[in-house]
Motif scaffolding. Structure first.
Motif, PDB file in Angstrom:
ATOM      1  N   UNK A 156       8.078   1.558   0.550  1.00  0.00           N
ATOM      2  CA  UNK A 156       7.003   1.157   1.458  1.00  0.00           C
ATOM      3  C   UNK A 156       7.251  -0.300   1.847  1.00  0.00           C
ATOM      4  N   UNK A 157       7.437  -0.527   3.139  1.00  0.00           N
ATOM      5  CA  UNK A 157       7.839  -1.860   3.614  1.00  0.00           C
ATOM      6  C   UNK A 157       6.702  -2.561   4.351  1.00  0.00           C
ATOM      7  N   UNK A 158       6.852  -3.874   4.468  1.00  0.00           N
ATOM      8  CA  UNK A 158       5.970  -4.637   5.342  1.00  0.00           C
ATOM      9  C   UNK A 158       4.581  -4.845   4.781  1.00  0.00           C
ATOM     10  N   UNK A 159       4.430  -4.737   3.467  1.00  0.00           N
ATOM     11  CA  UNK A 159       3.145  -5.019   2.845  1.00  0.00           C
ATOM     12  C   UNK A 159       3.396  -5.683   1.509  1.00  0.00           C
ATOM     13  N   UNK A 160       2.491  -6.567   1.127  1.00  0.00           N
ATOM     14  CA  UNK A 160       2.632  -7.219  -0.171  1.00  0.00           C
ATOM     15  C   UNK A 160       2.094  -6.347  -1.302  1.00  0.00           C
ATOM     16  N   UNK A 161       1.484  -5.229  -0.948  1.00  0.00           N
ATOM     17  CA  UNK A 161       0.820  -4.414  -1.971  1.00  0.00           C
ATOM     18  C   UNK A 161       1.468  -3.046  -2.120  1.00  0.00           C
ATOM     19  N   UNK A 162       2.770  -2.972  -1.897  1.00  0.00           N
ATOM     20  CA  UNK A 162       3.388  -1.654  -1.851  1.00  0.00           C
ATOM     21  C   UNK A 162       3.382  -0.945  -3.199  1.00  0.00           C
ATOM     22  N   UNK A 163       3.336  -1.699  -4.304  1.00  0.00           N
ATOM     23  CA  UNK A 163       3.421  -1.017  -5.598  1.00  0.00           C
ATOM     24  C   UNK A 163       2.150  -0.218  -5.921  1.00  0.00           C
ATOM     25  N   UNK A 164       0.981  -0.631  -5.399  1.00  0.00           N
ATOM     26  CA  UNK A 164      -0.240   0.161  -5.614  1.00  0.00           C
ATOM     27  C   UNK A 164      -0.064   1.568  -5.059  1.00  0.00           C
ATOM     28  N   UNK A 165       0.487   1.633  -3.852  1.00  0.00           N
ATOM     29  CA  UNK A 165       0.687   2.937  -3.229  1.00  0.00           C
ATOM     30  C   UNK A 165       1.748   3.743  -3.975  1.00  0.00           C
ATOM     31  N   UNK A 166       2.783   3.057  -4.424  1.00  0.00           N
ATOM     32  CA  UNK A 166       3.847   3.735  -5.182  1.00  0.00           C
ATOM     33  C   UNK A 166       3.271   4.331  -6.475  1.00  0.00           C
ATOM     34  N   UNK A 167       2.467   3.538  -7.188  1.00  0.00           N
ATOM     35  CA  UNK A 167       1.918   4.043  -8.452  1.00  0.00           C
ATOM     36  C   UNK A 167       0.945   5.196  -8.196  1.00  0.00           C
ATOM     37  N   UNK A 168       0.177   5.118  -7.103  1.00  0.00           N
ATOM     38  CA  UNK A 168      -0.709   6.230  -6.743  1.00  0.00           C
ATOM     39  C   UNK A 168       0.082   7.491  -6.460  1.00  0.00           C
ATOM     40  N   UNK A 169       1.191   7.310  -5.780  1.00  0.00           N
ATOM     41  CA  UNK A 169       2.060   8.442  -5.462  1.00  0.00           C
ATOM     42  C   UNK A 169       2.665   9.025  -6.739  1.00  0.00           C
ATOM     43  N   UNK A 170       3.094   8.168  -7.650  1.00  0.00           N
ATOM     44  CA  UNK A 170       3.691   8.647  -8.901  1.00  0.00           C
ATOM     45  C   UNK A 170       2.672   9.476  -9.687  1.00  0.00           C
ATOM     46  N   UNK A 171       1.417   9.040  -9.668  1.00  0.00           N
ATOM     47  CA  UNK A 171       0.377   9.784 -10.372  1.00  0.00           C
ATOM     48  C   UNK A 171       0.210  11.188  -9.771  1.00  0.00           C
ATOM     49  N   UNK A 172       0.226  11.267  -8.440  1.00  0.00           N
ATOM     50  CA  UNK A 172       0.208  12.588  -7.778  1.00  0.00           C
ATOM     51  C   UNK A 172       1.409  13.421  -8.225  1.00  0.00           C
ATOM     52  N   UNK A 173       2.580  12.812  -8.218  1.00  0.00           N
ATOM     53  CA  UNK A 173       3.806  13.549  -8.551  1.00  0.00           C
ATOM     54  C   UNK A 173       3.736  14.149  -9.957  1.00  0.00           C
ATOM     55  N   UNK A 174       3.179  13.380 -10.889  1.00  0.00           N
ATOM     56  CA  UNK A 174       3.123  13.844 -12.280  1.00  0.00           C
ATOM     57  C   UNK A 174       2.236  15.071 -12.435  1.00  0.00           C
ATOM     58  N   UNK A 175       1.326  15.257 -11.467  1.00  0.00           N
ATOM     59  CA  UNK A 175       0.432  16.413 -11.504  1.00  0.00           C
ATOM     60  C   UNK A 175       0.835  17.517 -10.528  1.00  0.00           C
ATOM     61  N   UNK A 176       2.001  17.379  -9.903  1.00  0.00           N
ATOM     62  CA  UNK A 176       2.374  18.272  -8.805  1.00  0.00           C
ATOM     63  C   UNK A 176       2.840  19.646  -9.276  1.00  0.00           C
ATOM     64  N   UNK A 177       3.185  19.771 -10.557  1.00  0.00           N
ATOM     65  CA  UNK A 177       3.726  21.037 -11.050  1.00  0.00           C
ATOM     66  C   UNK A 177       5.243  21.116 -10.956  1.00  0.00           C
ATOM     67  N   UNK A 178       5.871  20.190 -10.220  1.00  0.00           N
ATOM     68  CA  UNK A 178       7.334  20.184 -10.107  1.00  0.00           C
ATOM     69  C   UNK A 178       7.932  18.861 -10.604  1.00  0.00           C
TER      70      UNK A 178
END
Lengths: 202, 202
Positions: free
Chosen positions: A130-152
Motif C-alpha cells: 500500500x503506497x502513498x500513505x504514512x499509515x499503510x501498516x494498519x491496513x496491512x495488519x487488518x488484511x492479515x487478520x482477514x487472511x488468518x480467518x479466510x479458511x485458506x
C-alpha cells in the motif's frame, strides 16, 4: 482508476508452450471486459479486479489440469499515479469511502465463503503493498487478520503470506485482500505467486 | 535493517528439478553471508543487497546455462516494519542520509559501468515500490531516469520497467535501483522477473 496485472504462466515441462496455448481458451469468457497484450516476458491484462481475479483463476486451473507443475506469477496494480485511466477499468468496487476495518473484514469473509470450488488445489504466496500513505501498516495488519480467518491461510513468511486450498477460495481471498484494504483511490499492488502440482508440496 | 528476498526458479523443462539442483552450487560462495530457507513455493534468502543481487545473478546464470527457458521470480524487500532485524543484514549500503538525486543517479551509473560481463543475455522486468512516504513518486521518477541511462533499459510497460542485456549489468542495475532510491531506512520492495532462452524473445 487504472487497474490490471502483468501475468506470466510457467509450466515446468518441455511442452510449456503447448500447455500455455491450450490454457488460453479459459480467458475467452472474460476477453470483452479485458485489454490483453503479450510480449516475451508477461501478458498485460487491464480491467477491473472483479474480472481480473476470476480470469487468472480460470487460466491457472486450466493450465494445472495438464497435471504438470505450473506456476502463475503476477504483478497486480491499481491506482498507480503514473498510469492513465482506462474506461475498461470503471467499477464501483474501488474508490469509495472506507468503512471501518471490522466491517470490511466481515464482507471479505462472506465473499470468500460464497465461492464454488474448482477441484484444483493450489498454494499461493503474495505480498500486499500500500503506497502513498504514512499509515499503510494498519491496513496491512487488518488484511492479515482477514487472511488468518479466510479458511485458506497456511502461514506468514518473511515478506509475504502463504495460502493453500482450492483455487476458488484462494483467488477470492486474493481479490478481497486487494480491494477491501488500503486507502480509497490509493495505489495498491500485489506481488503474487500461485503453484500447483509441485513435487515438493508437503 | 532487515533485507532479503523470496526467490523462485522456474526451468521450463521436464527436468526442472535437475536444472535447479545443478544450479544451487552457484550460491556456495555466498552461503556464509546469507540465511537460506526453502519450501515448496520459494526460497527465502536473508542478507544485505550487496550479497543478495550477485547471488541471484549467479544462480540464474547457472540455471540458464542449461539452455532451457528459465525464469527467476523474486519478491525483494528491505525495511519492512513487520520484520525483525537480523545481524546478517548489517551493511553500510542502507540507512544513511540521502544525497541529492542527481548525485545518486551518477553513482548508480558508475556502479553498473563497473561490472564484468557474464556472457548470458537476459530480459528482466520489475516494479519498485516505496512505502511509508507521501512522496514516493519523486524517488520512482528519479530511479526511472537512472534506468533509462543504464545501458540495459528496454522499455517502460504498464506497472513495470523492462530491461534487456547481459546478466551482470542487468542485476547491477536492479541492485542500484533497490539501494539508491527511496527514503533512508524506508520500506522498499522490488517485484522481479528475469527470463532467459525464451522462444518468444524478440
Amino acid at each position: 482508476m487504472f487497474s490490471g496485472a502483468q501475468i506470466s504462466l510457467y509450466p515446468m515441462t518441455d511442452d510449456f508452450a503447448g500447455v500455455i496455448m491450450r490454457s488460453l481458451g479459459a480467458l475467452d469468457p472474460y476477453r470483452d471486459r479485458l485489454r490483453i497484450e503479450t510480449d516475451d516476458i508477461s501478458t498485460l491484462v487491464v480491467g477491473p479486479p472483479a474480472v481480473l481475479f476470476p480470469a487468472m483463476r480460470d487460466l491457472f486451473v486450466a493450465a494445472s489440469a495438464s497435471g504438470k507443475h505450473c506456476v502463475l506469477s503476477a504483478a497486480i496494480s491499481q491506482g498507480c499515479p503514473g498510469e492513465p485511466d482506462d474506461p475498461i477499468c470503471q467499477t464501483p468496487e474501488l474508490g469509495g469511502p472506507l468503512s471501518p476495518l471490522p466491517e470490511r473484514k466481515q464482507k471479505a469473509l462472506e465473499a470468500v465463503g460464497d465461492t464454488v470450488l474448482s477441484g484444483q488445489t493450489v498454494a499461493a504466496q503474495f505480498s500486499l503493498y500500500v503506497m502513498g500513505t504514512d499509515h499503510h501498516m494498519d491496513e496491512i495488519y487488518g488484511c492479515i487478520d482477514f487472511l488468518k480467518n479466510s479458511g485458506v491461510f497456511e502461514k506468514s513468511k518473511n515478506f509475504c503470506t502463504k495460502l493453500r486450498g482450492d483455487a476458488s477460495p484462494v483467488f477470492a481471498t486474493l481479490h478481497e485482500a486487494f480491494c477491501r484494504f488500503g486507502p480509497p483511490a490509493g495505489h495498491v499492488t500485489i506481488d503474487l505467486t500461485v503453484s500447483a502440482n509441485s513435487p515438493s508440496a508437503v
